[in-house]
Design a protein around this motif. Structure first.
Motif, PDB file in Angstrom:
ATOM      1  N   UNK A  99       0.888  -1.180   0.023  1.00 10.65           N
ATOM      2  CA  UNK A  99      -0.216   0.062  -0.041  1.00 10.65           C
ATOM      3  C   UNK A  99       0.920   1.269   0.108  1.00 10.65           C
ATOM      4  N   UNK A 100       2.074   1.099   0.320  1.00 13.67           N
ATOM      5  CA  UNK A 100       3.030   2.279   0.276  1.00 13.67           C
ATOM      6  C   UNK A 100       3.444   2.388  -0.979  1.00 13.67           C
ATOM      7  N   UNK A 101       3.504   1.687  -1.953  1.00  6.12           N
ATOM      8  CA  UNK A 101       4.146   1.644  -3.189  1.00  6.12           C
ATOM      9  C   UNK A 101       2.948   1.708  -4.069  1.00  6.12           C
ATOM     10  N   UNK A 102       1.821   1.196  -4.051  1.00  5.86           N
ATOM     11  CA  UNK A 102       0.823   1.082  -5.231  1.00  5.86           C
ATOM     12  C   UNK A 102      -0.883   1.185  -4.696  1.00  5.86           C
ATOM     13  N   UNK A 103      -1.393   1.752  -5.490  1.00 13.15           N
ATOM     14  CA  UNK A 103      -3.041   1.822  -5.234  1.00 13.15           C
ATOM     15  C   UNK A 103      -3.349   0.302  -5.464  1.00 13.15           C
ATOM     16  N   UNK A 104      -4.342  -0.204  -4.474  1.00 17.39           N
ATOM     17  CA  UNK A 104      -4.703  -1.294  -4.335  1.00 17.39           C
ATOM     18  C   UNK A 104      -5.979  -1.759  -3.832  1.00 17.39           C
ATOM     19  N   UNK A 105      -6.680  -2.342  -4.746  1.00 18.27           N
ATOM     20  CA  UNK A 105      -8.263  -2.608  -4.363  1.00 18.27           C
ATOM     21  C   UNK A 105      -8.454  -3.926  -3.669  1.00 18.27           C
ATOM     22  N   UNK A 106      -9.766  -4.080  -3.307  1.00 16.28           N
ATOM     23  CA  UNK A 106     -10.009  -5.146  -2.272  1.00 16.28           C
ATOM     24  C   UNK A 106      -9.792  -6.339  -3.297  1.00 16.28           C
ATOM     25  N   UNK A 107     -10.354  -6.335  -4.581  1.00 17.39           N
ATOM     26  CA  UNK A 107      -9.945  -7.586  -5.652  1.00 17.39           C
ATOM     27  C   UNK A 107      -8.564  -7.917  -5.683  1.00 17.39           C
ATOM     28  N   UNK A 116      -1.313  -0.301 -10.146  1.00 13.67           N
ATOM     29  CA  UNK A 116      -0.939   1.054 -10.487  1.00 13.67           C
ATOM     30  C   UNK A 116      -0.134   1.468  -9.222  1.00 13.67           C
ATOM     31  N   UNK A 117       1.088   1.973  -9.904  1.00  9.19           N
ATOM     32  CA  UNK A 117       2.182   2.708  -8.931  1.00  9.19           C
ATOM     33  C   UNK A 117       1.753   3.945  -8.404  1.00  9.19           C
ATOM     34  N   UNK A 139       8.698   7.858 -10.048  1.00  9.16           N
ATOM     35  CA  UNK A 139       9.663   8.883 -10.048  1.00  9.16           C
ATOM     36  C   UNK A 139      11.116   8.213  -9.497  1.00  9.16           C
ATOM     37  N   UNK A 140      11.076   7.432  -8.571  1.00  7.59           N
ATOM     38  CA  UNK A 140      12.063   6.878  -7.803  1.00  7.59           C
ATOM     39  C   UNK A 140      12.627   5.256  -8.400  1.00  7.59           C
ATOM     40  N   UNK A 141      11.807   4.957  -9.179  1.00  9.66           N
ATOM     41  CA  UNK A 141      12.175   3.593  -9.541  1.00  9.66           C
ATOM     42  C   UNK A 141      13.131   3.645 -10.959  1.00  9.66           C
ATOM     43  N   UNK A 142      14.397   2.581 -10.894  1.00  8.50           N
ATOM     44  CA  UNK A 142      15.362   2.886 -11.871  1.00  8.50           C
ATOM     45  C   UNK A 142      14.507   2.604 -13.257  1.00  8.50           C
ATOM     46  N   UNK A 143      14.878   3.250 -14.475  1.00 16.21           N
ATOM     47  CA  UNK A 143      14.264   2.898 -15.870  1.00 16.21           C
ATOM     48  C   UNK A 143      14.183   1.331 -16.184  1.00 16.21           C
ATOM     49  N   UNK A 144      15.361   0.683 -15.909  1.00 12.54           N
ATOM     50  CA  UNK A 144      15.346  -0.593 -16.409  1.00 12.54           C
ATOM     51  C   UNK A 144      14.764  -1.646 -15.459  1.00 12.54           C
ATOM     52  N   UNK A 145      13.925  -1.159 -14.400  1.00  6.79           N
ATOM     53  CA  UNK A 145      13.217  -1.927 -13.520  1.00  6.79           C
ATOM     54  C   UNK A 145      11.778  -1.799 -14.340  1.00  6.79           C
ATOM     55  N   UNK A 146      11.273  -0.714 -14.404  1.00  3.67           N
ATOM     56  CA  UNK A 146       9.967  -0.614 -15.078  1.00  3.67           C
ATOM     57  C   UNK A 146       9.639   0.534 -15.755  1.00  3.67           C
ATOM     58  N   UNK A 147      10.317   0.695 -16.967  1.00  2.55           N
ATOM     59  CA  UNK A 147      10.339   2.069 -17.840  1.00  2.55           C
ATOM     60  C   UNK A 147       9.003   2.114 -18.348  1.00  2.55           C
ATOM     61  N   UNK A 148       8.243   2.933 -18.608  1.00  2.00           N
ATOM     62  CA  UNK A 148       7.037   3.333 -19.570  1.00  2.00           C
ATOM     63  C   UNK A 148       5.934   2.244 -19.348  1.00  2.00           C
ATOM     64  N   UNK A 149       5.736   1.910 -18.129  1.00  7.30           N
ATOM     65  CA  UNK A 149       4.639   0.939 -17.703  1.00  7.30           C
ATOM     66  C   UNK A 149       3.731   1.502 -16.976  1.00  7.30           C
ATOM     67  N   UNK A 150       2.422   1.268 -17.190  1.00  4.29           N
ATOM     68  CA  UNK A 150       1.299   1.886 -16.267  1.00  4.29           C
ATOM     69  C   UNK A 150       1.206   1.220 -14.898  1.00  4.29           C
ATOM     70  N   UNK A 151       1.663  -0.229 -15.039  1.00  3.09           N
ATOM     71  CA  UNK A 151       1.532  -0.843 -13.918  1.00  3.09           C
ATOM     72  C   UNK A 151       2.875  -1.667 -13.348  1.00  3.09           C
ATOM     73  N   UNK A 152       2.910  -2.029 -12.023  1.00  2.00           N
ATOM     74  CA  UNK A 152       4.127  -2.750 -11.741  1.00  2.00           C
ATOM     75  C   UNK A 152       3.633  -4.206 -11.263  1.00  2.00           C
ATOM     76  N   UNK A 153       4.509  -5.125 -11.407  1.00  2.00           N
ATOM     77  CA  UNK A 153       4.128  -6.330 -10.979  1.00  2.00           C
ATOM     78  C   UNK A 153       4.732  -6.591  -9.355  1.00  2.00           C
ATOM     79  N   UNK A 154       3.853  -6.855  -8.852  1.00  2.00           N
ATOM     80  CA  UNK A 154       4.111  -7.005  -7.284  1.00  2.00           C
ATOM     81  C   UNK A 154       3.564  -8.323  -6.751  1.00  2.00           C
ATOM     82  N   UNK A 155       4.270  -8.947  -5.790  1.00  2.00           N
ATOM     83  CA  UNK A 155       3.964 -10.090  -5.132  1.00  2.00           C
ATOM     84  C   UNK A 155       4.227 -10.214  -3.809  1.00  2.00           C
ATOM     85  N   UNK A 156       3.633 -10.760  -2.839  1.00  7.02           N
ATOM     86  CA  UNK A 156       3.909 -11.030  -1.470  1.00  7.02           C
ATOM     87  C   UNK A 156       4.720 -12.478  -1.374  1.00  7.02           C
ATOM     88  N   UNK A 157       5.614 -12.765  -0.501  1.00  8.69           N
ATOM     89  CA  UNK A 157       6.344 -14.000  -0.302  1.00  8.69           C
ATOM     90  C   UNK A 157       5.599 -15.224  -0.485  1.00  8.69           C
TER      91      UNK A 157
END
Length: 496
Positions: free
Chosen positions: A4-12, A28-29, A35-53
């Protein structure tokens, strides 16, 4: 809390993140994160791939309370390294690898983490692997034959099927790599043993040069089995039909980057009239001469120059060379792919001009369209026009796109292009409804991994009274195509 600190997140999305499958969820980040992410991590992307352990070791690593960048242990295109001896060999060769964790249990089946997203009110699996395999998809009983389908070339996949159930799976890697080819064969043998399925029929893609096609033929010859090939986009349509257990005639809209057509050209902007046994091409994008080859398909700037024709010189200094190659017909093949149009638009607008990974330029174009939506910009008034009856052309767009310079103009043009695709789709659907009294429509192919395109298409088509179906349980791209092939194999001897 960390997500939740990184991205917008819905209940689904929260439900998906915390589910037993522990998939990567596309979120959606927040602006400050982008602004803080390195370009070679997720450049020009509308979304970030996030997962829990998903396992104990990751839980221990996450005790440091910072987000980790996690990727598979393999080079691009190669299978995941999952055996200790291979991992130690990799460690010795690669100086940038700082350390290796081992485990006291053998890994039997390597698998990428699954990838899912929420778009609108629905969930969509983009990569069906760990956490979802080998759960079956229920279908009608069909012919009674057991089937093995071998997918396409990109996003290697396979599917085992028996009456009433289809078992789709994906493997990591690219089939151009011999190790991935071997992993595919090993995985199929393993699943056959696990599920106790002995195929009587093998189904592959129509493309004569796909590794999956030659493997299918070899397996059929070796075990004296019937071998069937079906057209790429028809298989995309059938993948949707299998998920929703559809057997009657539908209009299938199949948009992707490439697929071998019945006429020997490259298809990918298709409107097909089909049921679970037959299909015919109802309408399509205009077929344009393009420079072929795997590298050319990655070079969006080259696709743009092929579409632009005489306008190319205003866009890129390489236009003269490309036009000379086209005129001399050097490695030229006709192409009606929607994926290439997405690439060309991204290049002309200066958003992205090279696909360093699958779909990069299209993702960047979607990200710009997302900016336009968030900033409430009016979309540029773009339209596909009919070059001939039921053949759509993008020619009228290029002069307008070439004039876009400012950030706002580029974002508005990106959104306008998405709206133009939806408008063309709706017009063709209405024409099919008028001529064939169709009420059901399916959306398939990798272009429908685009959240804006999918959501807007569903919204507008439902307003017109259509029942709209699309992939939710398997990838809309080539990773899900084996499901459609297997459905055809199961239903081929059944009257639809």
């Amino acid at each position: 809390e960390a997500v939740e600190r990184l991205c917008q997140i819905s209940s689904k999305e929260q439900h998906l993140l915390t589910s037993a499958a522990r998939p990567i969820v596309l979120l959606k980040p927040k602006a400050e994160v982008c602004q803080s992410l390195a370009a070679n991590v997720a450049a020009n992307c509308a979304r970030l791939g996030v997962f829990l352990p998903p396992m104990g070791l990751y839980n221990i690593l996450c005790a440091i309370d910072i987000p980790l960048i996690v990727t598979s242990c393999n080079f691009t295109g190669a299978p995941i390294i999952y055996k200790d001896e291979d991992a130690f060999a990799f460690y010795k060769q690669e100086q940038t690898v700082a350390g290796i964790f081992t485990y006291d249990r053998e890994i039997l089946r390597p698998a990428d983490d699954s990838v899912v997203k929420v778009a609108g009110t629905y969930e969509q699996i983009l990569r069906r692997t760990k956490g979802y395999m080998p759960e079956p998809i229920a279908i009608a009983n069909g012919s009674g034959k057991a089937v093995l389908a071998l997918g396409a070339q990109m996003e290697p996949s396979f599917c085992l099927g028996v009456p009433g159930k289809l078992y789709p799976g994906q493997i990591p890697g690219e089939l151009e790599d011999e190790r991935t080819e071997q992993l595919l064969l090993t995985s199929i043998k393993d699943w056959q043993s696990l599920l106790k399925i002995e195929p009587q029929l093998i189904v592959s893609d129509l493309h004569p040069n796909y590794t999956s096609t030659s493997l299918g033929q070899e397996l059929a010859d070796k075990h004296n089995l019937k071998f069937v090939q079906i057209q790429h986009h028809y298989a995309h349509a059938l993948a949707v039909m299998a998920e929703h257990n559809l057997q009657e005639q539908v209009l299938a809209v199949c948009f992707d980057g490439t697929g071998y057509g019945d006429d020997g050209t490259i298809w990918g902007g298709e409107f097909l009239l089909c049921d679970c046994k037959h299909y015919e091409r109802f309408a399509h994008l205009e077929s344009v001469p393009m420079l072929g080859g795997d590298e050319s398909m990655k070079q969006a700037w080259k696709s743009a120059l092929c579409y632009l024709g005489d306008l190319g010189a205003a866009f890129d200094s390489r236009a003269e060379v490309v036009q000379a190659a086209l005129k001399a017909k050097l490695n030229v093949i006709n192409n009606s792919s929607m994926g290439r149009v997405f690439d060309a638009v991204a290049a002309v607008l200066g958003i992205a001009d090279y696909n360093s990974h699958t779909g990069r330029c299209a993702q960047a174009l979607e990200a710009e369209a997302t900016v336009a939506i968030e900033q409430k910009l009016h979309p540029l008034d773009l339209h596909f026009t009919q070059a001939e009856t039921k053949i759509w052309s993008a020619k009228a767009m290029w002069p307008m796109l070439l004039q876009c310079r400012s950030k706002a103009e580029i974002a508005a043009a990106a959104l306008g292009f998405h709206e133009a695709v939806v408008e063309m789709l709706c017009k063709t659907a209405l024409q099919a409804k008028q001529e064939h009294n169709l009420s059901k429509l399916v959306l398939g192919g990798g272009c429908f991994a685009n959240s804006i395109l999918l959501a807007r298409a569903v919204e507008e088509l439902e307003k017109l009274g259509f029942e709209v179906y699309f992939n939710k349980k398997v990838s809309p791209g080539d990773g899900g195509i084996a499901l459609g092939q297997a459905y055809y194999g199961i239903m081929i001897d059944k009257t639809c």
